[in-house]
Design a protein around this motif. Structure first.
Motif, short mmCIF file in Angstrom:
data_model
loop_
_atom_site.label_atom_id
_atom_site.label_comp_id
_atom_site.label_asym_id
_atom_site.label_seq_id
_atom_site.Cartn_x
_atom_site.Cartn_y
_atom_site.Cartn_z
N ALA A 72 7.06 -8.15 -12.71
CA ALA A 72 5.68 -7.65 -12.69
C ALA A 72 4.68 -8.78 -12.43
O ALA A 72 4.88 -9.91 -12.89
CB ALA A 72 5.36 -6.96 -14.00
N ILE A 73 3.63 -8.45 -11.71
CA ILE A 73 2.53 -9.37 -11.45
C ILE A 73 1.23 -8.64 -11.73
O ILE A 73 1.20 -7.41 -11.84
CB ILE A 73 2.54 -9.88 -9.99
N GLU A 74 0.14 -9.40 -11.84
CA GLU A 74 -1.18 -8.81 -12.02
C GLU A 74 -1.99 -8.96 -10.74
O GLU A 74 -1.92 -10.00 -10.08
CB GLU A 74 -1.92 -9.47 -13.18
N ILE A 75 -2.75 -7.93 -10.39
CA ILE A 75 -3.64 -7.97 -9.25
C ILE A 75 -5.00 -7.44 -9.68
O ILE A 75 -5.10 -6.67 -10.64
CB ILE A 75 -3.10 -7.14 -8.05
N PRO A 76 -6.08 -7.84 -8.98
CA PRO A 76 -7.41 -7.33 -9.33
C PRO A 76 -7.49 -5.81 -9.16
O PRO A 76 -6.79 -5.22 -8.33
CB PRO A 76 -8.33 -8.03 -8.33
N LYS A 77 -8.36 -5.20 -9.95
CA LYS A 77 -8.49 -3.74 -9.93
C LYS A 77 -8.84 -3.22 -8.54
O LYS A 77 -8.27 -2.21 -8.09
CB LYS A 77 -9.56 -3.32 -10.93
N PHE A 78 -9.73 -3.91 -7.82
CA PHE A 78 -10.12 -3.41 -6.50
C PHE A 78 -8.93 -3.41 -5.55
O PHE A 78 -8.79 -2.51 -4.71
CB PHE A 78 -11.28 -4.26 -5.92
N GLN A 79 -8.07 -4.42 -5.67
CA GLN A 79 -6.88 -4.47 -4.82
C GLN A 79 -5.91 -3.35 -5.18
O GLN A 79 -5.32 -2.71 -4.30
CB GLN A 79 -6.19 -5.83 -4.97
N TYR A 80 -5.78 -3.10 -6.48
CA TYR A 80 -4.92 -2.01 -6.93
C TYR A 80 -5.40 -0.67 -6.39
O TYR A 80 -4.61 0.15 -5.90
CB TYR A 80 -4.88 -1.95 -8.45
N LEU A 81 -6.71 -0.43 -6.45
CA LEU A 81 -7.25 0.84 -5.98
C LEU A 81 -7.03 1.03 -4.49
O LEU A 81 -6.79 2.15 -4.02
CB LEU A 81 -8.74 0.93 -6.32
N ASN A 82 -7.08 -0.05 -3.73
CA ASN A 82 -6.78 0.04 -2.29
C ASN A 82 -5.31 0.41 -2.06
O ASN A 82 -5.00 1.27 -1.23
CB ASN A 82 -7.08 -1.30 -1.60
N LEU A 83 -4.41 -0.24 -2.81
CA LEU A 83 -2.99 0.09 -2.70
C LEU A 83 -2.73 1.53 -3.15
O LEU A 83 -1.93 2.25 -2.54
CB LEU A 83 -2.17 -0.87 -3.57
N LEU A 84 -3.42 1.94 -4.20
CA LEU A 84 -3.26 3.28 -4.74
C LEU A 84 -3.63 4.34 -3.71
O LEU A 84 -2.90 5.32 -3.51
CB LEU A 84 -4.13 3.44 -5.99
N LYS A 85 -4.75 4.15 -3.05
CA LYS A 85 -5.20 5.13 -2.05
C LYS A 85 -4.19 5.26 -0.92
O LYS A 85 -3.85 6.37 -0.50
CB LYS A 85 -6.57 4.72 -1.50
N LYS A 86 -3.70 4.13 -0.42
CA LYS A 86 -2.73 4.17 0.67
C LYS A 86 -1.43 4.83 0.23
O LYS A 86 -0.84 5.65 0.94
CB LYS A 86 -2.44 2.75 1.16
N ALA A 87 -0.97 4.49 -0.99
CA ALA A 87 0.31 5.00 -1.46
C ALA A 87 0.26 6.49 -1.75
O ALA A 87 1.20 7.23 -1.43
CB ALA A 87 0.75 4.23 -2.69
N THR A 88 -0.81 6.96 -2.37
CA THR A 88 -0.88 8.39 -2.71
C THR A 88 -1.10 9.26 -1.48
O THR A 88 -0.83 10.46 -1.52
CB THR A 88 -2.01 8.65 -3.74
#
Length: 206
Positions: free
Chosen positions: A172-188
């Motif tokens: 596991a690694i940590e990423i900034p929230k804004f980066q996570y939300l970008n990944l989340l949108k693409k993945a979902t």
């Protein structure tokens, strides 16, 4: 306050938030910054886990006893401060499992459930929630199986919410929230299916 529903959970995950119960059962929604994820393609089992996998000590099943896994996870936390899996949460996630969005990976020994994990799959994102074990390495083997499913079905995101020693061992690694939300949108927005592994992948160690 209205009871937590499967629809609430779907809305929350799509928007990057998730519920946890306090010790008195009160629900709160969280959106950590930074956010912990496990890069799916770079995961590698440890040398000791590879040895366990090769021994084939556990039978792995998917979604055979979802509620049993959740209750196993809840019981394993009774003696700690981490008491967030309430009956209300169990009911809501079990409802989401019946809709085909929440899943469990279960480890059995002599036909008894001895470990496992559960989470939510939306599009090509998998949101890992919790794991438990009654026999050593059972949850680690279940997690390895989870990764093989995610790789085979081309999932793009494995969310583990908070960083801790347990998820660090899996990369596991940590990423900034804004980066996570970008990944989340693409993945979902990308379709993927959470299914049993094909036979040739059942004991693949990678």
């Amino acid at each position: 306050m209205t009871k937590l529903t499967p629809d609430d959970l779907m809305y929350g995950y799509i928007n990057g938030i998730f519920p946890m119960a306090d010790s008195d059962g009160t629900l709160y929604w969280y959106s950590p910054d930074p956010r912990a994820i496990i890069p799916i393609e770079t995961y590698k089992p440890s040398k000791s886990l590879r040895s366990i996998l090769n021994k084939q000590l556990f039978e792995i099943r998917i979604n055979h006893n979802f509620e049993g896994v959740m209750r196993g996870c809840a019981i394993s936390r009774k003696d700690s401060e981490d008491t967030w899996i309430s009956d209300e949460i169990i009911d809501a996630y079990t409802g989401l499992n019946k809709r085909g969005f929440a899943h469990s990976v279960e480890a059995y020994s002599n036909n008894l459930l001895v470990g496992g994990l559960y989470g939510v799959a939306i599009g090509s994102a998998f949101f890992g929630e919790s794991m438990f074990y009654l026999q050593p390495n059972a949850s680690k083997v279940a997690f390895h199986h989870l990764i093989q499913v995610l790789k085979q079905q081309h999932f793009q995101l494995l969310d583990t919410q908070f960083i801790n020693d347990n998820v660090k061992r899996f990369g596991a690694i940590e990423i900034p929230k804004f980066q996570y939300l970008n990944l989340l949108k693409k993945a979902t927005n990308k379709k993927a299916q959470f299914t049993e592994l094909e036979v040739e992948h059942l004991f693949k160690v990678g």
